[in-house]
Design an enzyme around this catalytic site. Structure first.
Site, PDB file in Angstrom:
ATOM      1  N   LEU A  33       0.820  -1.219   0.000  1.00  0.00           N
ATOM      2  CA  LEU A  33       0.000   0.000   0.000  1.00  0.00           C
ATOM      3  C   LEU A  33       0.853   1.268   0.000  1.00  0.00           C
ATOM      4  CD1 LEU A  33      -2.997  -1.021   2.332  1.00  0.00           C
ATOM      5  CD2 LEU A  33      -2.781  -1.266  -0.156  1.00  0.00           C
ATOM      6  N   ALA A  81       4.310  -5.259  -8.423  1.00  0.00           N
ATOM      7  CA  ALA A  81       4.798  -4.402  -7.330  1.00  0.00           C
ATOM      8  C   ALA A  81       6.098  -3.721  -7.723  1.00  0.00           C
ATOM      9  CB  ALA A  81       5.009  -5.235  -6.068  1.00  0.00           C
ATOM     10  N   LEU A  83       8.121   0.577  -7.621  1.00  0.00           N
ATOM     11  CA  LEU A  83       7.999   2.040  -7.659  1.00  0.00           C
ATOM     12  C   LEU A  83       8.116   2.462  -9.112  1.00  0.00           C
ATOM     13  CD1 LEU A  83      10.337   2.886  -4.631  1.00  0.00           C
ATOM     14  CD2 LEU A  83       7.824   2.737  -4.651  1.00  0.00           C
ATOM     15  N   SER A 124       8.307  -2.578 -19.500  1.00  0.00           N
ATOM     16  CA  SER A 124       7.884  -1.286 -20.030  1.00  0.00           C
ATOM     17  C   SER A 124       8.553  -1.022 -21.366  1.00  0.00           C
ATOM     18  CB  SER A 124       8.295  -0.207 -19.037  1.00  0.00           C
ATOM     19  OG  SER A 124       8.197   1.068 -19.611  1.00  0.00           O
ATOM     20  N   TYR A 149      14.561   4.247 -12.911  1.00  0.00           N
ATOM     21  CA  TYR A 149      13.352   3.418 -13.036  1.00  0.00           C
ATOM     22  C   TYR A 149      13.446   2.517 -14.268  1.00  0.00           C
ATOM     23  CZ  TYR A 149       8.714   2.088 -14.608  1.00  0.00           C
ATOM     24  OH  TYR A 149       7.644   1.363 -15.079  1.00  0.00           O
ATOM     25  N   LYS A 153      13.770  -1.889 -14.831  1.00  0.00           N
ATOM     26  CA  LYS A 153      13.001  -2.782 -15.722  1.00  0.00           C
ATOM     27  C   LYS A 153      13.949  -3.564 -16.629  1.00  0.00           C
ATOM     28  CE  LYS A 153       8.965  -1.707 -14.220  1.00  0.00           C
ATOM     29  NZ  LYS A 153       8.273  -2.664 -13.365  1.00  0.00           N
ATOM     30  N   ASN A 179       1.636   2.888 -23.135  1.00  0.00           N
ATOM     31  CA  ASN A 179       1.169   3.899 -22.169  1.00  0.00           C
ATOM     32  C   ASN A 179      -0.250   3.612 -21.685  1.00  0.00           C
ATOM     33  OD1 ASN A 179       3.507   5.106 -23.554  1.00  0.00           O
ATOM     34  ND2 ASN A 179       2.971   6.938 -22.402  1.00  0.00           N
ATOM     35  N   LEU A 200       0.582  12.137 -18.711  1.00  0.00           N
ATOM     36  CA  LEU A 200      -0.310  13.030 -19.463  1.00  0.00           C
ATOM     37  C   LEU A 200      -1.785  12.900 -19.068  1.00  0.00           C
ATOM     38  CD1 LEU A 200      -0.647  15.081 -21.751  1.00  0.00           C
ATOM     39  CD2 LEU A 200      -0.861  13.140 -23.334  1.00  0.00           C
ATOM     40  N   GLY A 294      14.731  13.650 -21.002  1.00  0.00           N
ATOM     41  CA  GLY A 294      14.571  12.196 -21.096  1.00  0.00           C
ATOM     42  C   GLY A 294      13.465  11.740 -22.030  1.00  0.00           C
TER      43      GLY A 294
HETATM   44  P1  NAD Z   1       1.028   1.433  -9.138  1.00  0.00           P
HETATM   45  O1  NAD Z   1       1.987   2.245  -8.342  1.00  0.00           O
HETATM   46  O2  NAD Z   1      -0.380   1.891  -9.201  1.00  0.00           O
HETATM   47  O3  NAD Z   1       1.046  -0.083  -8.626  1.00  0.00           O
HETATM   48  C1  NAD Z   1       2.179  -0.678  -8.050  1.00  0.00           C
HETATM   49  C2  NAD Z   1       1.744  -1.270  -6.710  1.00  0.00           C
HETATM   50  O4  NAD Z   1       2.865  -1.907  -6.103  1.00  0.00           O
HETATM   51  C3  NAD Z   1       1.235  -0.210  -5.728  1.00  0.00           C
HETATM   52  O5  NAD Z   1      -0.044  -0.592  -5.275  1.00  0.00           O
HETATM   53  C4  NAD Z   1       2.266  -0.222  -4.590  1.00  0.00           C
HETATM   54  O6  NAD Z   1       1.653   0.028  -3.334  1.00  0.00           O
HETATM   55  C5  NAD Z   1       2.838  -1.619  -4.713  1.00  0.00           C
HETATM   56  N1  NAD Z   1       4.223  -1.780  -4.243  1.00  0.00           N
HETATM   57  C6  NAD Z   1       5.303  -1.005  -4.529  1.00  0.00           C
HETATM   58  N2  NAD Z   1       6.399  -1.499  -3.936  1.00  0.00           N
HETATM   59  C7  NAD Z   1       6.017  -2.609  -3.253  1.00  0.00           C
HETATM   60  C8  NAD Z   1       6.697  -3.554  -2.437  1.00  0.00           C
HETATM   61  N3  NAD Z   1       7.998  -3.442  -2.179  1.00  0.00           N
HETATM   62  N4  NAD Z   1       5.992  -4.580  -1.895  1.00  0.00           N
HETATM   63  C9  NAD Z   1       4.660  -4.701  -2.135  1.00  0.00           C
HETATM   64  N5  NAD Z   1       3.965  -3.828  -2.885  1.00  0.00           N
HETATM   65  C10 NAD Z   1       4.637  -2.805  -3.445  1.00  0.00           C
HETATM   66  O7  NAD Z   1       1.637   1.283 -10.618  1.00  0.00           O
HETATM   67  P2  NAD Z   1       0.958   0.721 -11.946  1.00  0.00           P
HETATM   68  O8  NAD Z   1       0.811   1.840 -12.886  1.00  0.00           O
HETATM   69  O9  NAD Z   1      -0.215  -0.121 -11.614  1.00  0.00           O
HETATM   70  O10 NAD Z   1       2.152  -0.172 -12.477  1.00  0.00           O
HETATM   71  C11 NAD Z   1       2.232  -1.564 -12.191  1.00  0.00           C
HETATM   72  C12 NAD Z   1       3.540  -2.095 -12.742  1.00  0.00           C
HETATM   73  O11 NAD Z   1       3.602  -1.833 -14.147  1.00  0.00           O
HETATM   74  C13 NAD Z   1       4.785  -1.436 -12.143  1.00  0.00           C
HETATM   75  O12 NAD Z   1       5.789  -2.412 -12.005  1.00  0.00           O
HETATM   76  C14 NAD Z   1       5.165  -0.411 -13.180  1.00  0.00           C
HETATM   77  O13 NAD Z   1       6.535  -0.102 -13.133  1.00  0.00           O
HETATM   78  C15 NAD Z   1       4.781  -1.130 -14.460  1.00  0.00           C
HETATM   79  N6  NAD Z   1       4.531  -0.211 -15.589  1.00  0.00           N
HETATM   80  C16 NAD Z   1       3.644   0.809 -15.447  1.00  0.00           C
HETATM   81  C17 NAD Z   1       3.429   1.703 -16.501  1.00  0.00           C
HETATM   82  C18 NAD Z   1       2.475   2.871 -16.357  1.00  0.00           C
HETATM   83  O14 NAD Z   1       2.571   3.803 -17.160  1.00  0.00           O
HETATM   84  N7  NAD Z   1       1.567   2.883 -15.397  1.00  0.00           N
HETATM   85  C19 NAD Z   1       4.109   1.521 -17.720  1.00  0.00           C
HETATM   86  C20 NAD Z   1       4.985   0.444 -17.846  1.00  0.00           C
HETATM   87  C21 NAD Z   1       5.178  -0.429 -16.760  1.00  0.00           C
HETATM   88  N1  UFG Z   2       3.362  15.203 -21.531  1.00  0.00           N
HETATM   89  C1  UFG Z   2       3.077  16.542 -21.586  1.00  0.00           C
HETATM   90  N2  UFG Z   2       2.650  17.156 -20.444  1.00  0.00           N
HETATM   91  C2  UFG Z   2       2.496  16.501 -19.257  1.00  0.00           C
HETATM   92  C3  UFG Z   2       2.788  15.121 -19.213  1.00  0.00           C
HETATM   93  C4  UFG Z   2       3.231  14.502 -20.364  1.00  0.00           C
HETATM   94  O1  UFG Z   2       3.210  17.176 -22.635  1.00  0.00           O
HETATM   95  O2  UFG Z   2       2.117  17.130 -18.257  1.00  0.00           O
HETATM   96  C5  UFG Z   2       3.783  14.525 -22.765  1.00  0.00           C
HETATM   97  C6  UFG Z   2       5.174  13.904 -22.681  1.00  0.00           C
HETATM   98  O3  UFG Z   2       6.144  14.848 -23.008  1.00  0.00           O
HETATM   99  C7  UFG Z   2       5.047  12.739 -23.657  1.00  0.00           C
HETATM  100  C8  UFG Z   2       3.583  12.321 -23.543  1.00  0.00           C
HETATM  101  O4  UFG Z   2       2.901  13.426 -22.978  1.00  0.00           O
HETATM  102  O5  UFG Z   2       5.263  13.200 -24.978  1.00  0.00           O
HETATM  103  C9  UFG Z   2       3.374  11.118 -22.640  1.00  0.00           C
HETATM  104  O6  UFG Z   2       3.997  11.356 -21.387  1.00  0.00           O
HETATM  105  P1  UFG Z   2       3.725  10.426 -20.100  1.00  0.00           P
HETATM  106  O7  UFG Z   2       4.488  11.011 -18.965  1.00  0.00           O
HETATM  107  O8  UFG Z   2       2.265  10.208 -19.925  1.00  0.00           O
HETATM  108  O9  UFG Z   2       4.325   9.018 -20.554  1.00  0.00           O
HETATM  109  P2  UFG Z   2       5.801   8.635 -21.007  1.00  0.00           P
HETATM  110  O10 UFG Z   2       5.688   8.080 -22.378  1.00  0.00           O
HETATM  111  O11 UFG Z   2       6.762   9.716 -20.781  1.00  0.00           O
HETATM  112  O12 UFG Z   2       6.163   7.527 -19.917  1.00  0.00           O
HETATM  113  C10 UFG Z   2       5.338   6.395 -19.714  1.00  0.00           C
HETATM  114  C11 UFG Z   2       5.450   5.908 -18.277  1.00  0.00           C
HETATM  115  C12 UFG Z   2       6.821   5.409 -17.979  1.00  0.00           C
HETATM  116  C13 UFG Z   2       7.243   4.410 -18.976  1.00  0.00           C
HETATM  117  C14 UFG Z   2       7.097   4.974 -20.378  1.00  0.00           C
HETATM  118  C15 UFG Z   2       7.399   3.942 -21.413  1.00  0.00           C
HETATM  119  O13 UFG Z   2       5.158   6.959 -17.383  1.00  0.00           O
HETATM  120  O14 UFG Z   2       6.785   4.760 -16.725  1.00  0.00           O
HETATM  121  O15 UFG Z   2       5.746   5.399 -20.576  1.00  0.00           O
HETATM  122  O16 UFG Z   2       6.622   2.808 -21.155  1.00  0.00           O
HETATM  123  F1  UFG Z   2       8.547   4.076 -18.775  1.00  0.00           F
END
Ligand code: NAD
Ligand code: UFG
Length: 342
Positions: A33, A81, A83, A124, A149, A153, A179, A200, A294
């Protein structure tokens, strides 16, 4: 089949738990959590009509994991799970490596010690770095990540590949998400970022609900049709269903598999703003700002391997994603903390 879902109270995990329950799987959620509300579990029970077993705990706690595996005899783990805040990972690299890499090593050790060798991992598109080819296939070489981060991965993928190679009894599916946006149609579960959103869509919905004044568009001088960044947005429910298909694939003793999960369609930042308006009738005021460190210009995938090998493809389009993101936000203006009318 009994599945441990780590991070199952989070955004993607919670949607996946619902899809797994709907497909008849026996699910157990482990989440510390740190980035989720306990209310998620109540809502999952409300939506599924089933009791959802849950332990509040950490994947770095080997004793807890050993107890869970000994008691529950899981057949597979879906490992969400971790960050995930890109910017925070630059400030706190040790915390990210410790939680994501250290935690996953502990989890893998406990799985091995208890003979559970079926793993689905949340990777990712970030592992491709600035991609060598567009659309990105799974054969595209991995690239240089721009933040810790992303490296967690990339490293975890390598660790699991090495593990599967050393012991072919393991089945490992690495799912590279593009995304994820959108929310469950009910508007009862969705993405609930802490503080000011980095991504976004949650930023847009918070502008729409009046919590933030305007969107900053990070750069309009990229080599893209309108100069703003292009991404492959995927509805979180489609993504969740991809995990159900991956569980079926594990049952074929698939060995090591890597799949892109995206729609294969690229949309620019301004495309998303326009589709949000079309879907919801809400204008999102925005200002053009400098590029964000980045960021890359264009990132979308070729998702055909997941279709050929797992029978999975995304069904929802960008309008559904915008409508469902807004439905969640407007019904829960402050996430899980308020807006619950019960
Ligand atoms: P999220 O933060 O909503 O979910 C991750 C969950 O893991 C959270 O509920 C958090 O409380 C829990 N957690 C974190 N560290 C933990 C630990 N040490 N032990 C137990 N629980 C722990 O994130 P999400 O968007 O649902 O992403 C899920 C997974 O997908 C993550 O691994 C994230 O890196 C990956 N991912 C997400 C995105 C995205 O854009 N959301 C894109 C690519 C990959
Ligand atoms: N963007 C804006 N304004 C904002 C937020 C985002 O213009 O306030 C733009 C970014 O520059 C990008 C696009 O919207 O062009 C998408 O940005 P996001 O932050 O929503 O997503 P990213 O593609 O940067 O990153 C996401 C996840 C990362 C993951 C990556 C590739 O957040 O965890 O996709 O999977 F690593």
């Amino acid at each position: 089949m009994k599945i441990l879902v780590t991070g199952g109270a989070g955004y993607i995990g919670s949607h996946t738990v619902l899809e797994l329950l709907a497909s008849g799987y026996d699910v157990f959620v482990l989440d510390n959590l740190s980035n989720a509300s306990p209310k998620v579990m109540e809502r999952l029970e409300e939506l599924s009509g089933q009791t959802v077993r849950f332990a509040e705990g950490d994947i770095r706690d080997k004793e807890l994991l050993d107890q869970l595996f000994a008691d529950e005899h899981f057949d597979a783990v879906i490992h969400f799970a971790g960050l995930k805040a890109v910017g925070e990972s630059v400030q706190k690299p040790l915390e990210y490596y410790e939680n994501n890499v250290g935690g996953t090593l502990t989890l893998l050790q406990s799985m091995r010690d208890h003979g559970c060798k079926n793993m689905i991992f949340s990777s990712s598109a970030t592992v491709y770095g600035d991609p060598a080819e567009i659309p990105i296939t799974e054969n595209c070489p991995k690239g240089q990540c721009t933040n810790p981060y992303g490296w967690t991965k990339s490293m975890l993928e390598q660790i699991m590949m090495d593990l599967q190679k050393a012991d072919p009894d393991w089945n490992v599916i690495l799912l590279r998400y593009f995304n994820p946006i959108g929310a469950h149609k009910s508007g009862r579960i969705g993405e609930n970022p802490n503080g000011i959103p980095n991504n976004l869509m949650p930023y847009i919905t918070q502008v729409a609900v009046g919590r933030l004044p305007q969107l900053s568009v990070f750069g309009n001088d990229y080599d893209t049709p309108d100069g703003t960044g292009v991404r492959d947005y995927i509805h979180v429910v489609d993504l969740a269903r991809g995990h159900v298909c991956a569980v079926r694939k594990l049952n074929e003793n698939c060995g090591l598999k890597v799949y892109n999960l995206g729609t294969g369609e690229g949309y620019s930042v301004l495309d998303v703003v326009n589709n949000f308006k079309e879907a919801n009738g809400i204008d999102i005021p925005y200002v053009i700002k400098p590029r964000r460190a980045g960021d890359i210009a264009t990132c979308y995938c070729d998702p055909s391997l997941a279709k050929t090998e797992m029978g999975w493809e995304a069904e929802y389009g960008i309008r559904d994603m915008c409508a469902d993101s807004w439905n969640w936000q407007k019904n829960n203006p402050n996430g899980y903390e308020t807006g619950d009318t019960e």
